[in-house]
Write a protein that holds these residues in place. Sequence first.
Motif, PDB file in Angstrom:
ATOM      1  N   LEU A 173     -16.280 -11.583   2.891  1.00 31.90           N
ATOM      2  CA  LEU A 173     -15.614 -11.413   1.597  1.00 31.90           C
ATOM      3  C   LEU A 173     -15.528  -9.935   1.234  1.00 31.90           C
ATOM      4  O   LEU A 173     -14.505  -9.468   0.705  1.00 31.90           O
ATOM      5  N   ALA A 174     -16.597  -9.190   1.518  1.00 33.55           N
ATOM      6  CA  ALA A 174     -16.548  -7.749   1.271  1.00 33.55           C
ATOM      7  C   ALA A 174     -15.485  -7.077   2.133  1.00 33.55           C
ATOM      8  O   ALA A 174     -14.799  -6.150   1.684  1.00 33.55           O
ATOM      9  N   GLY A 175     -15.315  -7.547   3.389  1.00 33.10           N
ATOM     10  CA  GLY A 175     -14.271  -7.006   4.238  1.00 33.10           C
ATOM     11  C   GLY A 175     -12.879  -7.285   3.707  1.00 33.10           C
ATOM     12  O   GLY A 175     -11.984  -6.432   3.779  1.00 33.10           O
ATOM     13  N   VAL A 176     -12.680  -8.485   3.169  1.00 35.80           N
ATOM     14  CA  VAL A 176     -11.385  -8.821   2.570  1.00 35.80           C
ATOM     15  C   VAL A 176     -11.077  -7.897   1.395  1.00 35.80           C
ATOM     16  O   VAL A 176      -9.972  -7.349   1.262  1.00 35.80           O
ATOM     17  N   VAL A 177     -12.071  -7.718   0.527  1.00 40.15           N
ATOM     18  CA  VAL A 177     -11.871  -6.877  -0.651  1.00 40.15           C
ATOM     19  C   VAL A 177     -11.632  -5.424  -0.252  1.00 40.15           C
ATOM     20  O   VAL A 177     -10.733  -4.751  -0.779  1.00 40.15           O
ATOM     21  N   ALA A 178     -12.425  -4.920   0.711  1.00 43.13           N
ATOM     22  CA  ALA A 178     -12.288  -3.528   1.115  1.00 43.13           C
ATOM     23  C   ALA A 178     -10.953  -3.278   1.801  1.00 43.13           C
ATOM     24  O   ALA A 178     -10.296  -2.247   1.562  1.00 43.13           O
ATOM     25  N   GLY A 179     -10.516  -4.194   2.680  1.00 41.95           N
ATOM     26  CA  GLY A 179      -9.234  -4.014   3.359  1.00 41.95           C
ATOM     27  C   GLY A 179      -8.074  -3.962   2.385  1.00 41.95           C
ATOM     28  O   GLY A 179      -7.198  -3.089   2.479  1.00 41.95           O
ATOM     29  N   ALA A 180      -8.056  -4.891   1.430  1.00 38.69           N
ATOM     30  CA  ALA A 180      -6.989  -4.871   0.432  1.00 38.69           C
ATOM     31  C   ALA A 180      -7.079  -3.624  -0.445  1.00 38.69           C
ATOM     32  O   ALA A 180      -6.052  -3.039  -0.828  1.00 38.69           O
ATOM     33  N   GLY A 181      -8.309  -3.193  -0.763  1.00 35.17           N
ATOM     34  CA  GLY A 181      -8.468  -2.017  -1.620  1.00 35.17           C
ATOM     35  C   GLY A 181      -7.969  -0.743  -0.967  1.00 35.17           C
ATOM     36  O   GLY A 181      -7.378   0.120  -1.638  1.00 35.17           O
ATOM     37  N   VAL A 182      -8.170  -0.590   0.340  1.00 36.85           N
ATOM     38  CA  VAL A 182      -7.688   0.618   1.032  1.00 36.85           C
ATOM     39  C   VAL A 182      -6.176   0.717   0.948  1.00 36.85           C
ATOM     40  O   VAL A 182      -5.606   1.781   0.673  1.00 36.85           O
ATOM     41  N   VAL A 183      -5.488  -0.397   1.179  1.00 40.71           N
ATOM     42  CA  VAL A 183      -4.025  -0.378   1.111  1.00 40.71           C
ATOM     43  C   VAL A 183      -3.547  -0.149  -0.317  1.00 40.71           C
ATOM     44  O   VAL A 183      -2.553   0.552  -0.553  1.00 40.71           O
ATOM     45  N   LEU A 184      -4.248  -0.710  -1.291  1.00 41.49           N
ATOM     46  CA  LEU A 184      -3.851  -0.489  -2.685  1.00 41.49           C
ATOM     47  C   LEU A 184      -4.049   0.960  -3.093  1.00 41.49           C
ATOM     48  O   LEU A 184      -3.270   1.490  -3.908  1.00 41.49           O
ATOM     49  N   VAL A 185      -5.060   1.616  -2.568  1.00 36.63           N
ATOM     50  CA  VAL A 185      -5.221   3.051  -2.835  1.00 36.63           C
ATOM     51  C   VAL A 185      -4.013   3.821  -2.320  1.00 36.63           C
ATOM     52  O   VAL A 185      -3.495   4.731  -2.988  1.00 36.63           O
ATOM     53  N   ALA A 186      -3.536   3.474  -1.121  1.00 38.19           N
ATOM     54  CA  ALA A 186      -2.331   4.110  -0.607  1.00 38.19           C
ATOM     55  C   ALA A 186      -1.125   3.805  -1.486  1.00 38.19           C
ATOM     56  O   ALA A 186      -0.258   4.666  -1.692  1.00 38.19           O
ATOM     57  N   GLY A 187      -1.062   2.584  -2.042  1.00 38.73           N
ATOM     58  CA  GLY A 187       0.035   2.255  -2.946  1.00 38.73           C
ATOM     59  C   GLY A 187      -0.001   3.065  -4.226  1.00 38.73           C
ATOM     60  O   GLY A 187       1.046   3.499  -4.731  1.00 38.73           O
ATOM     61  N   VAL A 188      -1.197   3.277  -4.777  1.00 37.08           N
ATOM     62  CA  VAL A 188      -1.318   4.123  -5.976  1.00 37.08           C
ATOM     63  C   VAL A 188      -0.877   5.547  -5.675  1.00 37.08           C
ATOM     64  O   VAL A 188      -0.166   6.188  -6.465  1.00 37.08           O
ATOM     65  N   ALA A 189      -1.286   6.054  -4.518  1.00 35.16           N
ATOM     66  CA  ALA A 189      -0.877   7.409  -4.139  1.00 35.16           C
ATOM     67  C   ALA A 189       0.637   7.498  -3.956  1.00 35.16           C
ATOM     68  O   ALA A 189       1.269   8.483  -4.347  1.00 35.16           O
ATOM     69  N   GLN A 190       1.258   6.471  -3.382  1.00 32.91           N
ATOM     70  CA  GLN A 190       2.706   6.475  -3.212  1.00 32.91           C
ATOM     71  C   GLN A 190       3.415   6.451  -4.558  1.00 32.91           C
ATOM     72  O   GLN A 190       4.411   7.148  -4.762  1.00 32.91           O
ATOM     73  N   SER A 191       2.912   5.646  -5.496  1.00 36.55           N
ATOM     74  CA  SER A 191       3.539   5.598  -6.817  1.00 36.55           C
ATOM     75  C   SER A 191       3.360   6.899  -7.590  1.00 36.55           C
ATOM     76  O   SER A 191       4.150   7.199  -8.491  1.00 36.55           O
ATOM     77  N   ALA A 192       2.329   7.680  -7.225  1.00 34.74           N
ATOM     78  CA  ALA A 192       2.118   8.973  -7.876  1.00 34.74           C
ATOM     79  C   ALA A 192       2.942  10.084  -7.252  1.00 34.74           C
ATOM     80  O   ALA A 192       2.856  11.229  -7.694  1.00 34.74           O
TER      81      ALA A 192
END
Length: 530
Positions: free
Chosen positions: A170-189
């Motif tokens: 479960l921690a791996g699922v959360v961490a994997g999705a979180g890494v990609v979402l960080v890239a999405g935040v950076a792209q939107s910025a």
Amino acid sequence: MSDEAVAAVAPAEIGEVPSARAIRRYTAQAANARGGAGLGTVLSDVYFAVISVAISVLVALGFTRNLRLDVHPSTHVETSWDLSLPALVAIVLLAGAGALLSVAGRLGPVGAGGAEAAWWLGLPVDRRGLLRPASLRLPALAGVVGGVVVAVLESGLLATPGSTVGRAALAGVVAGAGVVLVAGVAQSAGARRRTIALVGDLVALVGPVAALVLVLTGAELPALTPGWLVVGLVAAAVVALAVLVDRRLGLIPARSLRESGSVATQAVGAVVSLDSRELGRALTDGALPAARRRVSRLRTVRGAASALVTADLVVLRRSTRHVVQLVVAALLPAIVVAVPQLASPPGVLVALLVAGYVAASATGEGARRAEMAPILDRLLPLEARTVRRLRMVVPGAVMLLWSLVAFTAVGLWADRLVGWLALAVASAPVWAAATVRAAYRSAPDWSGPLVSTPAGALPGGVAAVLARGPDVVVLGLLPVWIAVLIGRTGTVLLTAQLLFAVIAVAVASSIETRPLMERMMAAQEPEKRP
């Protein structure tokens, strides 16, 4: 505008602008109507995909458990430096997170394909509603992959109880999705894809470097198994990131969405067509700048041969991803040797082969580009066989350095450093030959009969095409296989490796693209008379 023009453009009665969800639903219905696939076909594909993933996970789980072998006293030299398995797993996960961030930065992660970008982005509707499925697709996929990888590492290498494996997955699922979402935040910025990919490459490089520091200093990492409270807090943070990305979807420029969608479409097409060369080009070109501020003077060019070698060197030097790939691959055998549970002949052999092929593939970008667009090959007054031999110069030189670093760790493990360094020098041409042979392999023949497989319909002979390159590694490094498995080198193995290297270079220099069996059958057929 006249009434006739309005009727030609919109023959129906003009009404309100539809919502973004209605446009997405209409697009999906139109694609499904022209796709010709029914519900049964979709369910069958999903069934085969789930079965294939389950079998792959079970195979990976069995392989990781087999690697946890007790060190045999006759093949391992006791040293003062070692690395624990929990520390190794933590380092692998850190490097994997960096690689995931790099891939997410190169792919977007939010983008719109060619047709979607041409039609959707110009519509007077809320862009958030149009891009919401695309923004969730890659984080969901990364979360599934992250959960599977963490579960395999926890249950395979660490052999932890089932409840702990579930929490770690479960921690791996959360961490994997979180890494990609960080890239999405950076792209939107407004961050460039090249910057995000560079940060991911540096994070991936931190992993093996940290392992080397831990080995040299003798430090140990504390237990990193997260509790339910930590997993819950991280999950809440990931949900907040998802909400932030969703609210900022309308701020992503249309140019960034088109570029990201184009790269993602190219990568998906390469995966579907089983073309690893096109996939590498998509991931590499997706983070390259449109223009360079510095111009290389290419002082090493003195003729046709040197121009070809210089071009390959410049391509490698300008690709940050491939340079990081080389460094990580060079440190992988040393890390495996430092782990007592993995420092057995099978573990060291697997580390050498996997790390060597990863490093060799990083050196062949020039040859792969030449196979796609042989502009320089055709302009220079060089024979085709000579061109392929010259394409082996840069991979050979780089793999010589890699072999010296990797085989030094193996030599310290086997307590025979000089013999292993000599074997490293003799085996370097084999890696270069495998790289060039894989770069110039022919594409699968999709016009012939197809074979039904769990991965879908594939052309006949696709395995023979994909084996061009790895076959040279498997056969050309047989003396290295024997040396690692018996734990020592000798004059016979060194001489055999030199002979195998000469044969590998000769095979990779051939311009014949047909398989060996097809050539033998063609040679047996009688010549047709006019």
